[in-house]
Design a protein around this motif. Structure first.
Motif, PDB file in Angstrom:
ATOM      1  N   ILE A 148       0.573  -0.997   0.103  1.00 50.62           N
ATOM      2  CA  ILE A 148      -0.222  -0.081  -0.150  1.00 50.62           C
ATOM      3  C   ILE A 148       0.604   1.072   0.039  1.00 50.62           C
ATOM      4  N   ILE A 149       1.916   1.351   0.478  1.00 49.55           N
ATOM      5  CA  ILE A 149       2.558   2.453   0.902  1.00 49.55           C
ATOM      6  C   ILE A 149       3.650   2.576  -0.333  1.00 49.55           C
ATOM      7  N   TYR A 150       4.252   1.210  -1.081  1.00 45.42           N
ATOM      8  CA  TYR A 150       4.617   1.789  -2.460  1.00 45.42           C
ATOM      9  C   TYR A 150       4.004   2.130  -3.375  1.00 45.42           C
ATOM     10  N   ILE A 151       1.886   1.990  -3.383  1.00 39.82           N
ATOM     11  CA  ILE A 151       1.368   2.066  -4.584  1.00 39.82           C
ATOM     12  C   ILE A 151       0.774   3.051  -4.518  1.00 39.82           C
ATOM     13  N   LEU A 152       0.969   3.827  -2.903  1.00 39.41           N
ATOM     14  CA  LEU A 152       0.946   5.423  -2.891  1.00 39.41           C
ATOM     15  C   LEU A 152       2.406   6.577  -2.841  1.00 39.41           C
ATOM     16  N   VAL A 189       9.395  11.533  -4.247  1.00 39.00           N
ATOM     17  CA  VAL A 189       8.918   9.825  -3.546  1.00 39.00           C
ATOM     18  C   VAL A 189       9.499   8.526  -3.812  1.00 39.00           C
ATOM     19  N   GLN A 190       9.669   8.238  -4.580  1.00 38.93           N
ATOM     20  CA  GLN A 190       9.403   7.105  -5.778  1.00 38.93           C
ATOM     21  C   GLN A 190      11.151   7.037  -6.036  1.00 38.93           C
ATOM     22  N   ASP A 191      11.722   7.975  -6.051  1.00 38.54           N
ATOM     23  CA  ASP A 191      12.953   7.969  -6.423  1.00 38.54           C
ATOM     24  C   ASP A 191      14.030   8.033  -5.664  1.00 38.54           C
ATOM     25  N   SER A 192      13.899   8.315  -4.342  1.00 37.94           N
ATOM     26  CA  SER A 192      14.367   7.926  -3.058  1.00 37.94           C
ATOM     27  C   SER A 192      15.386   7.128  -3.167  1.00 37.94           C
ATOM     28  N   SER A 193      15.767   6.918  -2.643  1.00 41.43           N
ATOM     29  CA  SER A 193      16.188   5.378  -1.515  1.00 41.43           C
ATOM     30  C   SER A 193      15.369   5.266  -1.178  1.00 41.43           C
ATOM     31  N   VAL A 216      -2.174   3.623 -19.280  1.00 41.83           N
ATOM     32  CA  VAL A 216      -1.830   4.456 -17.143  1.00 41.83           C
ATOM     33  C   VAL A 216      -2.001   3.722 -16.333  1.00 41.83           C
ATOM     34  N   ILE A 217      -3.172   3.361 -16.405  1.00 37.56           N
ATOM     35  CA  ILE A 217      -4.110   2.448 -14.721  1.00 37.56           C
ATOM     36  C   ILE A 217      -3.497   0.842 -14.756  1.00 37.56           C
ATOM     37  N   ASP A 218      -2.802   1.063 -13.643  1.00 38.74           N
ATOM     38  CA  ASP A 218      -2.442  -0.323 -13.496  1.00 38.74           C
ATOM     39  C   ASP A 218      -3.055  -1.306 -12.251  1.00 38.74           C
ATOM     40  N   ILE A 219      -4.228  -1.715 -13.053  1.00 41.55           N
ATOM     41  CA  ILE A 219      -5.352  -2.993 -11.384  1.00 41.55           C
ATOM     42  C   ILE A 219      -4.253  -3.983 -11.096  1.00 41.55           C
ATOM     43  N   SER A 220      -2.958  -4.544 -11.177  1.00 38.64           N
ATOM     44  CA  SER A 220      -2.290  -5.274 -10.664  1.00 38.64           C
ATOM     45  C   SER A 220      -2.632  -5.300  -9.392  1.00 38.64           C
ATOM     46  N   PRO A 221      -2.160  -4.575  -9.068  1.00 38.34           N
ATOM     47  CA  PRO A 221      -1.793  -4.381  -7.543  1.00 38.34           C
ATOM     48  C   PRO A 221      -3.215  -5.273  -7.042  1.00 38.34           C
ATOM     49  N   ILE A 222      -4.664  -5.009  -7.595  1.00 37.05           N
ATOM     50  CA  ILE A 222      -5.043  -5.331  -6.781  1.00 37.05           C
ATOM     51  C   ILE A 222      -5.866  -6.773  -6.515  1.00 37.05           C
ATOM     52  N   ILE A 223      -5.473  -7.600  -7.862  1.00 33.83           N
ATOM     53  CA  ILE A 223      -5.031  -9.079  -7.970  1.00 33.83           C
ATOM     54  C   ILE A 223      -4.054  -9.399  -6.542  1.00 33.83           C
ATOM     55  N   ALA A 224      -3.062  -8.819  -6.589  1.00 36.05           N
ATOM     56  CA  ALA A 224      -1.981  -8.920  -5.827  1.00 36.05           C
ATOM     57  C   ALA A 224      -2.806  -9.646  -3.949  1.00 36.05           C
ATOM     58  N   PHE A 225      -3.272  -7.896  -3.841  1.00 37.05           N
ATOM     59  CA  PHE A 225      -4.062  -7.996  -2.671  1.00 37.05           C
ATOM     60  C   PHE A 225      -4.614  -9.448  -2.515  1.00 37.05           C
ATOM     61  N   PHE A 226      -5.488  -9.855  -4.305  1.00 33.05           N
ATOM     62  CA  PHE A 226      -6.758 -11.139  -3.988  1.00 33.05           C
ATOM     63  C   PHE A 226      -5.617 -11.994  -3.453  1.00 33.05           C
ATOM     64  N   GLY A 266      12.337   5.021  -1.631  1.00 30.01           N
ATOM     65  CA  GLY A 266      11.836   4.266  -2.356  1.00 30.01           C
ATOM     66  C   GLY A 266      11.702   3.280  -3.370  1.00 30.01           C
ATOM     67  N   ARG A 267      13.502   3.095  -3.634  1.00 33.13           N
ATOM     68  CA  ARG A 267      14.030   2.270  -4.473  1.00 33.13           C
ATOM     69  C   ARG A 267      14.001   0.985  -3.392  1.00 33.13           C
ATOM     70  N   LEU A 268      14.420   1.180  -2.607  1.00 35.20           N
ATOM     71  CA  LEU A 268      14.139  -0.056  -1.088  1.00 35.20           C
ATOM     72  C   LEU A 268      12.511  -0.189  -0.954  1.00 35.20           C
ATOM     73  N   PHE A 269      11.686  -0.041  -1.328  1.00 34.54           N
ATOM     74  CA  PHE A 269       9.827  -0.903  -1.357  1.00 34.54           C
ATOM     75  C   PHE A 269      10.043  -0.616  -3.041  1.00 34.54           C
ATOM     76  N   ALA A 270      10.586  -0.748  -3.903  1.00 36.32           N
ATOM     77  CA  ALA A 270      10.825  -1.175  -4.553  1.00 36.32           C
ATOM     78  C   ALA A 270      11.374  -2.204  -5.044  1.00 36.32           C
ATOM     79  N   ASN A 271      12.187  -2.988  -4.453  1.00 39.34           N
ATOM     80  CA  ASN A 271      13.454  -3.692  -4.576  1.00 39.34           C
ATOM     81  C   ASN A 271      12.851  -4.946  -3.702  1.00 39.34           C
TER      82      ASN A 271
END
Length: 87
Positions: free
Chosen positions: A19-23, A30-34, A60-70, A36-41
């Motif tokens: 959830i934090i990574y998606i936000l 924030v995503q390009d910070s250290s 544009v709209i990525d719905i794959s996290p919904i399936i991941a949460f499922f 953000g890179r940690l969360f991406a890894n």
């Protein structure tokens, strides 16, 4: 039953990390910070198979996290089911 509880807590914590990574993806600085890179890894290896199956809508709209949460919720239920089955 204790192992099932701890495994479900690990999945719950990972869900919050997702959830934090998606936000964070909404704020490029924030995503390009250290952090953000940690969360991406941590999150991208789990999300990438879902992105291959379900491409972003309109590019544009990525719905794959919904399936991941499922899948994470399904895993939690499966863990408790197996714990109940073998208890």
């Amino acid at each position: 039953m204790v192992i099932a509880y701890y495994l479900s807590q690990v999945i719950n914590i990972y869900s919050w990390i997702l959830i934090i990574y998606i936000l964070m993806s909404w704020v490029p600085s924030v995503q390009d910070s250290s952090i953000g890179r940690l969360f991406a890894n941590v999150c991208e290896p789990f999300l990438s198979p879902f992105r291959r199956i379900i491409p972003p809508i309109g590019g544009v709209i990525d719905i794959s996290p919904i399936i991941a949460f499922f899948v994470l919720r399904l895993a939690t239920r499966g863990i408790y089911y197996l714990a109940y089955l073998f208890a």
